[in-house]
Design a protein around this motif. Structure first.
Motif, PDB file in Angstrom:
ATOM      1  N   LEU A  87       0.824  -1.207   0.000  1.00  0.00           N
ATOM      2  CA  LEU A  87       0.000   0.000   0.000  1.00  0.00           C
ATOM      3  C   LEU A  87       0.857   1.256   0.000  1.00  0.00           C
ATOM      4  CD1 LEU A  87      -2.728  -1.101   2.560  1.00  0.00           C
ATOM      5  CD2 LEU A  87      -3.127  -0.553   0.147  1.00  0.00           C
ATOM      6  N   SER A  88       1.918   1.221   0.791  1.00  0.00           N
ATOM      7  CA  SER A  88       2.828   2.365   0.865  1.00  0.00           C
ATOM      8  C   SER A  88       3.506   2.630  -0.478  1.00  0.00           C
ATOM      9  CB  SER A  88       3.857   2.114   1.964  1.00  0.00           C
ATOM     10  OG  SER A  88       4.726   3.181   2.091  1.00  0.00           O
ATOM     11  N   VAL A  89       3.916   1.566  -1.143  1.00  0.00           N
ATOM     12  CA  VAL A  89       4.544   1.713  -2.461  1.00  0.00           C
ATOM     13  C   VAL A  89       3.537   2.256  -3.469  1.00  0.00           C
ATOM     14  CG1 VAL A  89       5.558   0.431  -4.387  1.00  0.00           C
ATOM     15  CG2 VAL A  89       6.330  -0.006  -2.060  1.00  0.00           C
ATOM     16  N   TRP A  90       2.329   1.713  -3.447  1.00  0.00           N
ATOM     17  CA  TRP A  90       1.297   2.199  -4.372  1.00  0.00           C
ATOM     18  C   TRP A  90       0.982   3.669  -4.124  1.00  0.00           C
ATOM     19  CZ3 TRP A  90      -2.122  -2.628  -3.224  1.00  0.00           C
ATOM     20  CH2 TRP A  90      -1.610  -3.731  -3.910  1.00  0.00           C
ATOM     21  N   ALA A  91       1.032   4.082  -2.872  1.00  0.00           N
ATOM     22  CA  ALA A  91       0.770   5.489  -2.561  1.00  0.00           C
ATOM     23  C   ALA A  91       1.788   6.397  -3.242  1.00  0.00           C
ATOM     24  CB  ALA A  91       0.788   5.713  -1.046  1.00  0.00           C
ATOM     25  N   THR A  92       3.032   5.970  -3.295  1.00  0.00           N
ATOM     26  CA  THR A  92       4.058   6.799  -3.935  1.00  0.00           C
ATOM     27  C   THR A  92       3.894   6.829  -5.449  1.00  0.00           C
ATOM     28  OG1 THR A  92       5.657   4.994  -4.116  1.00  0.00           O
ATOM     29  CG2 THR A  92       5.739   6.344  -2.108  1.00  0.00           C
ATOM     30  N   MET A  93       3.240   5.817  -6.007  1.00  0.00           N
ATOM     31  CA  MET A  93       3.061   5.744  -7.455  1.00  0.00           C
ATOM     32  C   MET A  93       1.845   6.532  -7.944  1.00  0.00           C
ATOM     33  SD  MET A  93       3.975   1.683  -7.755  1.00  0.00           S
ATOM     34  CE  MET A  93       3.267   1.497  -9.352  1.00  0.00           C
ATOM     35  N   SER A  94       0.957   6.885  -7.044  1.00  0.00           N
ATOM     36  CA  SER A  94      -0.289   7.549  -7.438  1.00  0.00           C
ATOM     37  C   SER A  94      -0.065   9.028  -7.722  1.00  0.00           C
ATOM     38  CB  SER A  94      -1.329   7.396  -6.334  1.00  0.00           C
ATOM     39  OG  SER A  94      -2.501   8.099  -6.675  1.00  0.00           O
ATOM     40  N   ARG A 101      -3.250   9.758   0.047  1.00  0.00           N
ATOM     41  CA  ARG A 101      -3.637   9.912   1.455  1.00  0.00           C
ATOM     42  C   ARG A 101      -4.326   8.649   1.966  1.00  0.00           C
ATOM     43  NH1 ARG A 101      -7.724  11.047   4.599  1.00  0.00           N
ATOM     44  NH2 ARG A 101      -9.253  11.202   2.936  1.00  0.00           N
ATOM     45  N   VAL A 102      -5.283   8.132   1.201  1.00  0.00           N
ATOM     46  CA  VAL A 102      -6.046   6.959   1.624  1.00  0.00           C
ATOM     47  C   VAL A 102      -5.159   5.714   1.682  1.00  0.00           C
ATOM     48  CG1 VAL A 102      -7.940   5.411   0.976  1.00  0.00           C
ATOM     49  CG2 VAL A 102      -8.248   7.894   0.847  1.00  0.00           C
ATOM     50  N   LEU A 103      -4.315   5.512   0.680  1.00  0.00           N
ATOM     51  CA  LEU A 103      -3.413   4.366   0.690  1.00  0.00           C
ATOM     52  C   LEU A 103      -2.436   4.429   1.863  1.00  0.00           C
ATOM     53  CD1 LEU A 103      -2.704   4.141  -3.139  1.00  0.00           C
ATOM     54  CD2 LEU A 103      -3.875   2.405  -1.758  1.00  0.00           C
ATOM     55  N   THR A 104      -1.926   5.616   2.144  1.00  0.00           N
ATOM     56  CA  THR A 104      -1.017   5.786   3.282  1.00  0.00           C
ATOM     57  C   THR A 104      -1.732   5.513   4.598  1.00  0.00           C
ATOM     58  OG1 THR A 104       0.299   7.377   2.045  1.00  0.00           O
ATOM     59  CG2 THR A 104       0.533   7.408   4.438  1.00  0.00           C
ATOM     60  N   MET A 105      -2.962   6.005   4.729  1.00  0.00           N
ATOM     61  CA  MET A 105      -3.743   5.736   5.948  1.00  0.00           C
ATOM     62  C   MET A 105      -3.996   4.245   6.119  1.00  0.00           C
ATOM     63  SD  MET A 105      -6.458   8.925   6.108  1.00  0.00           S
ATOM     64  CE  MET A 105      -7.670   7.850   6.774  1.00  0.00           C
ATOM     65  N   ALA A 106      -4.336   3.556   5.022  1.00  0.00           N
ATOM     66  CA  ALA A 106      -4.569   2.114   5.101  1.00  0.00           C
ATOM     67  C   ALA A 106      -3.300   1.386   5.533  1.00  0.00           C
ATOM     68  CB  ALA A 106      -5.072   1.593   3.760  1.00  0.00           C
ATOM     69  N   ALA A 107      -2.156   1.793   5.006  1.00  0.00           N
ATOM     70  CA  ALA A 107      -0.880   1.183   5.400  1.00  0.00           C
ATOM     71  C   ALA A 107      -0.609   1.416   6.883  1.00  0.00           C
ATOM     72  CB  ALA A 107       0.258   1.739   4.555  1.00  0.00           C
ATOM     73  N   GLU A 108      -0.910   2.618   7.366  1.00  0.00           N
ATOM     74  CA  GLU A 108      -0.692   2.918   8.778  1.00  0.00           C
ATOM     75  C   GLU A 108      -1.607   2.087   9.676  1.00  0.00           C
ATOM     76  OE1 GLU A 108      -1.160   7.156   8.933  1.00  0.00           O
ATOM     77  OE2 GLU A 108       0.787   7.506   7.998  1.00  0.00           O
ATOM     78  N   ILE A 109      -2.842   1.874   9.243  1.00  0.00           N
ATOM     79  CA  ILE A 109      -3.765   1.050  10.025  1.00  0.00           C
ATOM     80  C   ILE A 109      -3.258  -0.387  10.101  1.00  0.00           C
ATOM     81  CG2 ILE A 109      -6.078   0.007  10.018  1.00  0.00           C
ATOM     82  CD1 ILE A 109      -7.053   2.770   8.889  1.00  0.00           C
ATOM     83  N   LEU A 110      -2.854  -0.949   8.968  1.00  0.00           N
ATOM     84  CA  LEU A 110      -2.328  -2.317   8.973  1.00  0.00           C
ATOM     85  C   LEU A 110      -1.068  -2.425   9.814  1.00  0.00           C
ATOM     86  CD1 LEU A 110      -2.895  -3.460   5.292  1.00  0.00           C
ATOM     87  CD2 LEU A 110      -4.075  -4.269   7.337  1.00  0.00           C
ATOM     88  N   THR A 111      -0.236  -1.396   9.791  1.00  0.00           N
ATOM     89  CA  THR A 111       0.967  -1.411  10.617  1.00  0.00           C
ATOM     90  C   THR A 111       0.614  -1.395  12.094  1.00  0.00           C
ATOM     91  OG1 THR A 111       2.230  -0.295   8.888  1.00  0.00           O
ATOM     92  CG2 THR A 111       3.120  -0.190  11.128  1.00  0.00           C
ATOM     93  N   ARG A 112      -0.379  -0.613  12.470  1.00  0.00           N
ATOM     94  CA  ARG A 112      -0.830  -0.605  13.868  1.00  0.00           C
ATOM     95  C   ARG A 112      -1.346  -1.981  14.262  1.00  0.00           C
ATOM     96  NH1 ARG A 112      -3.199   4.359  13.169  1.00  0.00           N
ATOM     97  NH2 ARG A 112      -5.252   3.424  12.989  1.00  0.00           N
ATOM     98  N   TRP A 113      -2.161  -2.591  13.406  1.00  0.00           N
ATOM     99  CA  TRP A 113      -2.671  -3.927  13.710  1.00  0.00           C
ATOM    100  C   TRP A 113      -1.526  -4.917  13.868  1.00  0.00           C
ATOM    101  CZ3 TRP A 113      -7.119  -4.937   9.675  1.00  0.00           C
ATOM    102  CH2 TRP A 113      -8.208  -4.109   9.972  1.00  0.00           C
ATOM    103  N   GLN A 114      -0.574  -4.831  12.954  1.00  0.00           N
ATOM    104  CA  GLN A 114       0.553  -5.757  12.959  1.00  0.00           C
ATOM    105  C   GLN A 114       1.398  -5.577  14.204  1.00  0.00           C
ATOM    106  OE1 GLN A 114       4.040  -4.616  12.049  1.00  0.00           O
ATOM    107  NE2 GLN A 114       4.602  -6.624  12.796  1.00  0.00           N
TER     108      GLN A 114
END
Length: 117
Positions: A87-94, A101-114
Motif C-alpha cells: 500500500l505504501s509503495v502504491w501510494a508513492t506511485m499515485s 492519502r487513503v493508501l497511506t492511511m490504510a498502510a498505517e492502520i495495517l501497521t498498527r494492527w501488525q
C-alpha cells in the motif's frame, strides 16, 4: 545490498560496502521503533546512498518480525506487514493526492494492527 540489524529493541539499516578492497558495514539509518519504512525514509536513503540497493520489502518484513527477543508475529501479522508495504509503495506511485492519502492511511492502520503483540 542493505539489511536490518537489531540492537536490543532498535533496528538499524546497514549495508556492506567495499573500502580499499575490504568489506565494511555502513550505517544507513536508525529505524528506532519502526514496524515499517515510510516513503519519505525510502526516498531519503535513496538520495543519500544512490549506489546502495535496498530491498524495501525485505526490510519491512524484517521490521515486522521484530527483534530476536520479541514474541514472533503471527502469520496474519506478517501478511498485514506485506500488505502495508505494498500500500505504501502504491501510494508513492499515485498521481492523485486523495489516493495517496487513503493508501497511506490504510498502510498505517495495517501497521498498527501488525504491531499489537
Amino acid at each position: 545490498m542493505a539489511f536490518v540489524r537489531w540492537r536490543g529493541n532498535c533496528a538499524q539499516l546497514l549495508a556492506t560496502i567495499t573500502v580499499d578492497g575490504r568489506p565494511r558495514q555502513r550505517l544507513l539509518v536508525n529505524l528506532q521503533g519502526a514496524y515499517r519504512t515510510t516513503p519519505q525514509l525510502r526516498k531519503r536513503v535513496a538520495d543519500w546512498f544512490p549506489d546502495i540497493t535496498v530491498d524495501w520489502a525485505a526490510v519491512d518484513r524484517s521490521l515486522a518480525q521484530g527483534p530476536p527477543t520479541a514474541i514472533p508475529p503471527s502469520p496474519e501479522q506478517l501478511q498485514w506487514a506485506d500488505a502495508a508495504h505494498r500500500l505504501s509503495v502504491w501510494a508513492t506511485m499515485s498521481n492523485d493526492p486523495e489516493d495517496r492519502r487513503v493508501l497511506t492511511m490504510a498502510a498505517e492502520i495495517l501497521t498498527r494492527w501488525q504491531s499489537y503483540r
